[in-house]
Design a protein around this motif. Structure first.
Motif, mmCIF file in Angstrom:
data_model
loop_
_atom_site.group_PDB
_atom_site.id
_atom_site.type_symbol
_atom_site.label_atom_id
_atom_site.label_comp_id
_atom_site.label_asym_id
_atom_site.label_seq_id
_atom_site.Cartn_x
_atom_site.Cartn_y
_atom_site.Cartn_z
ATOM 1 N N THR A 32 20.856 33.467 69.401
ATOM 2 C CA THR A 32 21.492 34.236 68.414
ATOM 3 C C THR A 32 23.027 33.630 68.263
ATOM 4 O OG1 THR A 32 22.018 35.721 69.632
ATOM 5 C CG2 THR A 32 20.206 36.247 68.149
ATOM 6 N N ARG A 33 23.351 32.319 68.918
ATOM 7 C CA ARG A 33 24.882 31.833 69.162
ATOM 8 C C ARG A 33 25.087 31.587 67.732
ATOM 9 N NH1 ARG A 33 21.510 28.203 70.953
ATOM 10 N NH2 ARG A 33 21.569 26.032 70.159
ATOM 11 N N SER A 34 24.662 31.269 66.722
ATOM 12 C CA SER A 34 24.967 30.750 65.531
ATOM 13 C C SER A 34 25.532 32.218 64.571
ATOM 14 C CB SER A 34 24.060 30.079 64.634
ATOM 15 O OG SER A 34 22.852 30.779 64.565
ATOM 16 N N ALA A 35 24.787 33.266 65.092
ATOM 17 C CA ALA A 35 25.126 34.507 64.430
ATOM 18 C C ALA A 35 26.699 35.258 64.646
ATOM 19 C CB ALA A 35 24.324 35.734 64.837
ATOM 20 N N LEU A 36 27.262 34.585 65.887
ATOM 21 C CA LEU A 36 28.452 35.106 66.225
ATOM 22 C C LEU A 36 29.562 34.827 65.131
ATOM 23 C CD1 LEU A 36 28.776 33.774 70.085
ATOM 24 C CD2 LEU A 36 28.499 36.053 69.235
ATOM 25 N N GLN A 37 30.176 35.889 64.582
ATOM 26 C CA GLN A 37 31.117 36.034 63.519
ATOM 27 C C GLN A 37 32.372 36.255 64.139
ATOM 28 O OE1 GLN A 37 30.357 34.975 60.773
ATOM 29 N NE2 GLN A 37 28.390 34.590 61.393
ATOM 30 N N ILE A 38 32.646 36.780 65.284
ATOM 31 C CA ILE A 38 33.796 37.148 65.859
ATOM 32 C C ILE A 38 34.069 36.149 67.174
ATOM 33 C CG2 ILE A 38 35.166 39.017 67.327
ATOM 34 C CD1 ILE A 38 33.788 41.133 65.607
ATOM 35 N N LYS A 39 35.167 35.479 67.105
ATOM 36 C CA LYS A 39 35.560 34.861 68.308
ATOM 37 C C LYS A 39 36.317 35.584 69.328
ATOM 38 C CE LYS A 39 34.123 30.554 67.247
ATOM 39 N NZ LYS A 39 33.398 29.811 68.240
ATOM 40 N N GLU A 40 35.804 35.885 70.392
ATOM 41 C CA GLU A 40 36.646 36.673 71.457
ATOM 42 C C GLU A 40 37.995 35.797 71.920
ATOM 43 O OE1 GLU A 40 35.232 39.292 71.891
ATOM 44 O OE2 GLU A 40 33.417 39.164 71.364
ATOM 45 N N GLN A 41 38.901 36.813 71.749
ATOM 46 C CA GLN A 41 40.053 36.209 72.236
ATOM 47 C C GLN A 41 40.551 36.370 73.740
ATOM 48 O OE1 GLN A 41 42.020 34.682 69.769
ATOM 49 N NE2 GLN A 41 40.317 35.209 68.500
ATOM 50 N N GLU A 42 39.688 36.947 74.552
ATOM 51 C CA GLU A 42 40.315 37.345 75.905
ATOM 52 C C GLU A 42 38.765 37.300 76.719
ATOM 53 O OE1 GLU A 42 43.435 39.376 78.625
ATOM 54 O OE2 GLU A 42 42.789 40.325 76.823
ATOM 55 N N LEU A 43 38.420 36.692 77.965
ATOM 56 C CA LEU A 43 37.373 36.986 78.452
ATOM 57 C C LEU A 43 37.912 36.982 80.103
ATOM 58 C CD1 LEU A 43 34.764 34.545 77.035
ATOM 59 C CD2 LEU A 43 34.760 36.948 76.696
ATOM 60 N N SER A 44 37.100 37.726 80.826
ATOM 61 C CA SER A 44 37.380 37.822 82.227
ATOM 62 C C SER A 44 36.374 37.015 83.144
ATOM 63 C CB SER A 44 37.753 39.213 82.730
ATOM 64 O OG SER A 44 39.031 39.705 81.930
ATOM 65 N N LEU A 45 36.766 36.473 84.057
ATOM 66 C CA LEU A 45 35.654 35.625 85.115
ATOM 67 C C LEU A 45 36.155 36.407 86.550
ATOM 68 C CD1 LEU A 45 36.723 32.249 84.114
ATOM 69 C CD2 LEU A 45 34.544 33.304 83.266
ATOM 70 N N VAL A 46 35.131 37.207 86.897
ATOM 71 C CA VAL A 46 35.654 37.998 88.045
ATOM 72 C C VAL A 46 34.312 37.537 89.244
ATOM 73 C CG1 VAL A 46 35.652 40.189 89.195
ATOM 74 C CG2 VAL A 46 36.208 39.868 86.837
ATOM 75 N N GLU A 47 34.916 37.295 90.211
ATOM 76 C CA GLU A 47 34.109 36.891 91.351
ATOM 77 C C GLU A 47 33.617 38.309 92.238
ATOM 78 O OE1 GLU A 47 33.795 34.111 95.677
ATOM 79 O OE2 GLU A 47 35.741 34.580 94.519
ATOM 80 N N THR A 48 32.383 38.544 92.260
ATOM 81 C CA THR A 48 31.824 39.893 92.770
ATOM 82 C C THR A 48 30.711 39.544 93.792
ATOM 83 O OG1 THR A 48 30.265 39.733 91.010
ATOM 84 C CG2 THR A 48 32.021 41.061 90.422
ATOM 85 N N SER A 49 30.231 40.743 94.399
ATOM 86 C CA SER A 49 29.458 40.597 95.503
ATOM 87 C C SER A 49 28.036 41.281 94.887
ATOM 88 C CB SER A 49 29.749 41.549 96.739
ATOM 89 O OG SER A 49 30.919 41.111 97.191
ATOM 90 N N PHE A 50 26.978 40.598 95.142
ATOM 91 C CA PHE A 50 25.610 40.833 94.696
ATOM 92 C C PHE A 50 24.970 41.310 95.987
ATOM 93 C CE2 PHE A 50 27.346 38.132 91.425
ATOM 94 C CZ PHE A 50 27.082 39.097 90.300
ATOM 95 N N ALA A 51 23.458 41.278 95.585
ATOM 96 C CA ALA A 51 22.551 41.529 96.800
ATOM 97 C C ALA A 51 22.735 40.990 98.132
ATOM 98 C CB ALA A 51 21.095 41.394 96.399
ATOM 99 N N ASP A 52 22.826 41.749 99.149
ATOM 100 C CA ASP A 52 22.935 41.208 100.553
ATOM 101 C C ASP A 52 24.309 40.415 100.674
ATOM 102 O OD1 ASP A 52 20.230 41.994 101.090
ATOM 103 O OD2 ASP A 52 19.442 39.924 100.532
ATOM 104 N N ASN A 53 25.141 41.015 100.057
ATOM 105 C CA ASN A 53 26.699 40.557 99.986
ATOM 106 C C ASN A 53 27.055 38.952 99.780
ATOM 107 O OD1 ASN A 53 27.823 42.955 100.891
ATOM 108 N ND2 ASN A 53 27.223 42.483 102.993
#
Length: 941
Positions: free
Chosen positions: A457-478
């Motif tokens: 559905t990427r062609s359906a995107l009508q709003i261009k996000e102006q700000e995104l965050s990339l966050v390093e996180t801990s998942f299963a088993d650290n």
């Protein structure tokens, strides 16, 4: 909305019953009137300047007029039976040629049998940007030369249409071949052979008649649908109709189950790129398959309405017919989610993803049409307003819709596989189109670590996000990973939002952002990481570099179905070294440590590698984008070999780009890595069964050796300089030229003499040192032998080696073309020159001692000193001692210079071999050296 027709029902009799010619003509006229209404609607959707195309279309194929679009020659097949242009058409023609006058000509034949628009062009979904598929039906008797000229004319008219901003595709149709099932293209995407019946059903349902003969199918009454061929024969045989009036494309009788499979897979394939466009057709295929073998064709429902006289343009719209059938098919509560998806798709198909229609009247027409559907089928009151808000779709909405669509596609895939198991006996593996579609589906649907998912559905995107965050996180088993969020989010407030996407690495997350259209120049990216130290500038630079790589490579692919005939292989790669990390090598005061040894792979006296991490993004020839990460120099070399072994041949330097954006040593690191990979290409880019090159370079405190094994590039590391020299002396299966990296084995002659290495040549090198003569020998397969001789005379030493080499070459079955060459290594300046050892004018055989080693097995051997025999049988363990004493006594001068073996004649087992084909000069040189060392040790020489 167009007023509904209320006409008298017409029931055409079956064979043996009354059939009225008047009724037959009335049916033909009803269809033509319906198609005239469709033409008017098409023209209303076009821009004024584009409408001339449909007006002139039949005239262009009726006569060859030099100044009209598409003229090729006066001999191009032209002529449509019973066609006569209207006054409006002649006015359009006069715009191209003021002197043009239409003249009625009596033609001996009319080679153009019919013109039909095909597909969505006749539906409510058609827009000014839609393409037009046109069937150009011709006389089956036309010779190839005439067909070629007709195709040229069609192509020229396509080009004229392009000047009007219309995308038009002509398909030349021989209806007799098509009717017999021969492979004739009947759309711009499919072949008539693979999807014959179902595409014919689509033609009967969607075709818009322009000119020429009428489809015979119109005259087959609904109750005779399964006896199409016999009914048409009955009409022709009894002169109800003339062959000149109709064109018969065949019937839908006996549609094979294989077609339901191929067409369903085809629409799944199409849904990957345009889901809302293809989902309606895909679900229709599922519905048809569920009815098999008594499939209720939509074109038959349309025909019933026309014959019955109760119809309107809107009621018979192809997309409305599909929706009506699917509404009934999905009526159970269990299918509520699927029905809602179909409603979404219908809305988007009719209204588009954004209300970009410039003409308010046209937009109102579409809006009223969709409201009519919603009212007629009692859609929930909130559904239409909710769907209409698709203009505000953001990435969260698009990904949720993508997940729904993927589940739907997977469900359709399982359904059609079950259908195949129930109804298909033949082996579908032989179907070429099916193979290719299957590869495309697996390429898209199969998930694996590191593979970047393209959301449908990427062609359906009508709003261009102006700000995104990339966050390093801990998942299963650290385990550490990365998450993408809307807006400004940090690790401290993660609980307040749900992530859009989770990945293993930062570069994988950036690649996902780019391939799914979220990246733009003004996008603000926030980074929150515990392990990476990445400045805003470095993050922006890295993202831009990745975007340029991905977009440029994907744009060049032009993927179509034939692309999947080739195996899926890496086609281009981008490597980032040390993202968010700085190479070690700073002093306590923060300044860089400098060294004359400036190799970033093995820097300074401590031999430090500055490569800490490698992030790779690759694009395959199937358009797959993958990301991976590795650590250290071994990780970089693993990446290099993986690219090399899985890349689509031939690999070029431009296929791999290495980038380093660190604040220190970035250029030297990236240039060094790029240089090494270019060396790999130059040495291993072309594989030959007669050669197995080696490339050796220093890495940290180790040495790395690259070499092919079973056509696959491998590398291994060794720890010391002596181990490296031992490696160079190993026997090789085939000729193995060796390239020593400039930062490896400095202050040694070996890299230079290896540059002169030749196949099938034994090369002897010597150089004078302060302590004697250093001798190197490269054998016929590139193995290096070396030995130092203190206080030796050059020509005498070389003459003894020449004598030994002559003996072993004559004794063992070596290639007759094997050569022996001598070289002298000079210093200051450093050069290697050809050298010819001097030959004494007179050889005193009584003063030359010929020493030959012979034996039966590894524990039993005999030395012959001229003809004096020293065997283990006679002397036991003292055989070598006795021989050494004899040799010293033989020397008149009593000089204690080294003993030289002249010949070897021992079993292969003594040389550590099992097969004579493995034998090469290095084996005999090492055996010679071993025996000589023992003799010299005993004699003290």
């Amino acid at each position: 909305m167009v007023e509904k027709k209320h006409l008298t029902p017409i029931r055409l009799g079956s064979p043996g019953e009354d059939i009225s010619k008047k009724d037959l003509l009335a049916i033909l006229q009803r269809f033509k009137n319906l198609h005239l209404l469709q033409q008017k609607r098409i023209q209303s959707f076009l821009q004024p300047r584009q409408r001339v195309f449909l007006e002139l279309l039949p005239l262009l194929f009726h006569q060859n007029v030099p100044l009209l679009p598409g003229f090729i020659s006066s001999e191009t097949p032209a002529g449509i039976l019973d066609y006569s242009p209207t006054r409006q058409v002649l006015l359009h023609a006069a715009q191209f040629s003021r002197s043009y006058q239409y003249k009625t000509r009596a033609l001996a034949n009319h080679p153009i049998l019919g013109l039909f628009l095909m597909g969505s062009v006749g539906s409510i979904a058609f827009t000014k940007t839609s393409d037009m598929d046109i069937w150009l039906c011709h006389d089956p008797a036309l010779p190839p030369s005439a067909l070629e000229e007709l195709q040229q004319k069609a192509t020229a008219i396509e080009e004229w249409a392009m000047s009007l901003d219309l995308e038009v595709h002509f398909f030349l149709i021989d209806h007799e071949k098509f009717k017999s099932g021969q492979d004739i293209p009947i759309s711009d995407e499919s072949s008539g052979k693979t999807q014959h019946y179902l595409l014919l059903e689509e033609f009967y349902r969607t075709a818009v008649y322009i000119a020429g003969r009428s489809p015979a199918w119109w005259l087959v009454p609904p109750q005779e649908e399964h006896h199409h061929t016999g009914y048409i024969s009955h009409l022709l045989d009894n002169k109800f109709i003339s062959e000149l009036e109709v064109i018969d494309f065949g019937s839908l009788e006996n549609a094979p189950p294989e077609e339901f499979i191929t067409v369903t897979l085809w629409h799944i394939y199409k849904a990957i790129g345009s889901p809302h466009k293809s989902l309606l057709k895909l679900m229709l295929m599922e519905c048809y398959a569920s009815e098999y073998p008594n499939t209720q064709w939509l074109c038959s429902e349309m025909k019933k309405a026309v014959h019955g006289g109760e119809f309107s343009l809107e009621d018979l719209d192809p997309y409305l017919l599909i929706y009506q059938k699917l509404e009934n098919y999905l009526s159970s509560p269990a299918n509520r989610a699927r029905l809602e998806l179909i409603r979404h798709s219908l809305y988007i198909k009719i209204m588009g993803f954004a209300n970009t229609e410039q003409d308010p009247q046209k937009q109102l027409y579409r809006t009223e049409f969709i409201k009519h559907i919603a009212h007629r089928w009692q859609w929930p009151e909130t559904l239409l307003p909710e769907i209409s808000r698709q203009q505000s779709w953001n990435i969260l909405k698009a990904t949720r819709e993508h997940d729904i669509i993927l589940r739907h596609l997977a469900g359709c895939y399982r359904m059609i596989l079950n259908f195949a198991g129930q109804h298909v006996q033949s082996n579908l593996k032989d179907n070429e189109d099916l193979k290719l579609i299957g590869r495309k589906l697996h390429s898209f649907l199969d998930k694996k670590p590191g593979k970047i998912e393209f959301i449908t559905t990427r062609s359906a995107l009508q709003i261009k996000e102006q700000e995104l965050s990339l966050v390093e996180t801990s998942f299963a088993d650290n385990q550490s990973g990365w998450s993408l969020y809307l807006g400004h989010v940090t690790a401290d407030n993660l609980a307040e939002q749900s992530p859009i996407k989770n990945t293993w690495s930062l570069i994988e997350l950036l690649a996902w952002i780019i391939v799914n259209g979220l990246y733009h120049k003004k996008l603000k990216l926030n980074l929150d990481s515990k392990t990476l130290s990445l400045s805003t500038n470095e993050l922006q630079t890295t993202t831009e570099q990745l975007h340029d790589f991905i977009s440029s490579r994907l744009d060049k692919l032009h993927l179509d179905l034939p692309s999947y005939k080739q195996p899926n292989q890496c086609q281009s790669s981008l490597l980032f070294i040390n993202i968010g990390t700085e190479p070690e090598g700073e002093r306590n005061d923060g300044r860089l440590v400098m060294s004359e040894r400036y190799d970033p792979f093995s820097y300074g006296k401590s031999r430090q590698s500055f490569v800490q991490s490698v992030n790779r993004v690759s694009i395959s020839n199937w358009g797959e984008v993958t990301a991976s990460r590795a650590h250290g120099l071994d990780g970089l070399f693993d990446t290099f070999t993986d690219i090399f072994n899985n890349h689509r041949p031939p690999i070029a330097e431009s296929d791999v780009k290495v980038i380093c954006n660190t604040s220190a040593r970035a250029n030297s690191i990236s240039q060094r890595a790029q240089s090494v990979f270019q060396t790999l290409i130059s040495w291993f880019g072309q594989s030959s069964p007669d050669e197995s090159p080696r490339y050796i370079l220093a890495g940290a405190k180790d040495y790395y050796i690259f070499q092919r094994k079973n056509r696959t590039l491998h590398y291994r590391s060794i720890g010391t300089r002596q181990e490296l020299l031992n490696e160079l002396s190993q026997a090789q299966g085939v000729f193995s030229p060796t390239h020593i990296d400039p930062f490896c084995l400095e202050e040694s002659e070996i890299p230079e003499l290896l540059k002169l290495n030749k196949a099938n040549t034994i090369q002897v090198f010597h150089t004078a040192t302060k302590t004697g003569i250093q001798l190197y020998l490269l054998d016929e397969k590139g193995a290096l032998f070396r030995q130092h001789y203190p206080s030796a005379k050059i020509d005498g030493l070389l003459r003894r080696y020449q004598h030994f080499l002559d003996n072993i070459l004559n004794r063992y079955f070596f290639d007759d073309s094997l050569l022996i060459e001598h070289y002298k290594i000079r210093h200051n300046p450093s050069t290697i020159l050809k050298y010819t050892p001097s030959v004494p004018n007179r050889i005193n055989l009584t003063r030359e001692l010929d020493i030959r080693v012979s034996g039966e097995h590894s524990a039993s051997y005999t030395l012959y000193c001229n003809e004096k025999e020293f065997s283990t049988l006679t002397y036991g363990k003292r055989a070598l001692s006795a021989a050494a004493e004899y040799i010293l006594e033989f020397r008149q001068s009593n000089q204690r210079y080294p003993i030289h073996i002249s010949d070897i004649d021992v079993p292969l087992a003594n040389l550590g071999l099992e097969n004579a084909s493995e034998l090469q000069t290095i084996h005999l040189l090492k055996y010679k050296q071993k025996i000589e060392n023992r003799l010299n040790s005993i004699s003290g020489t």
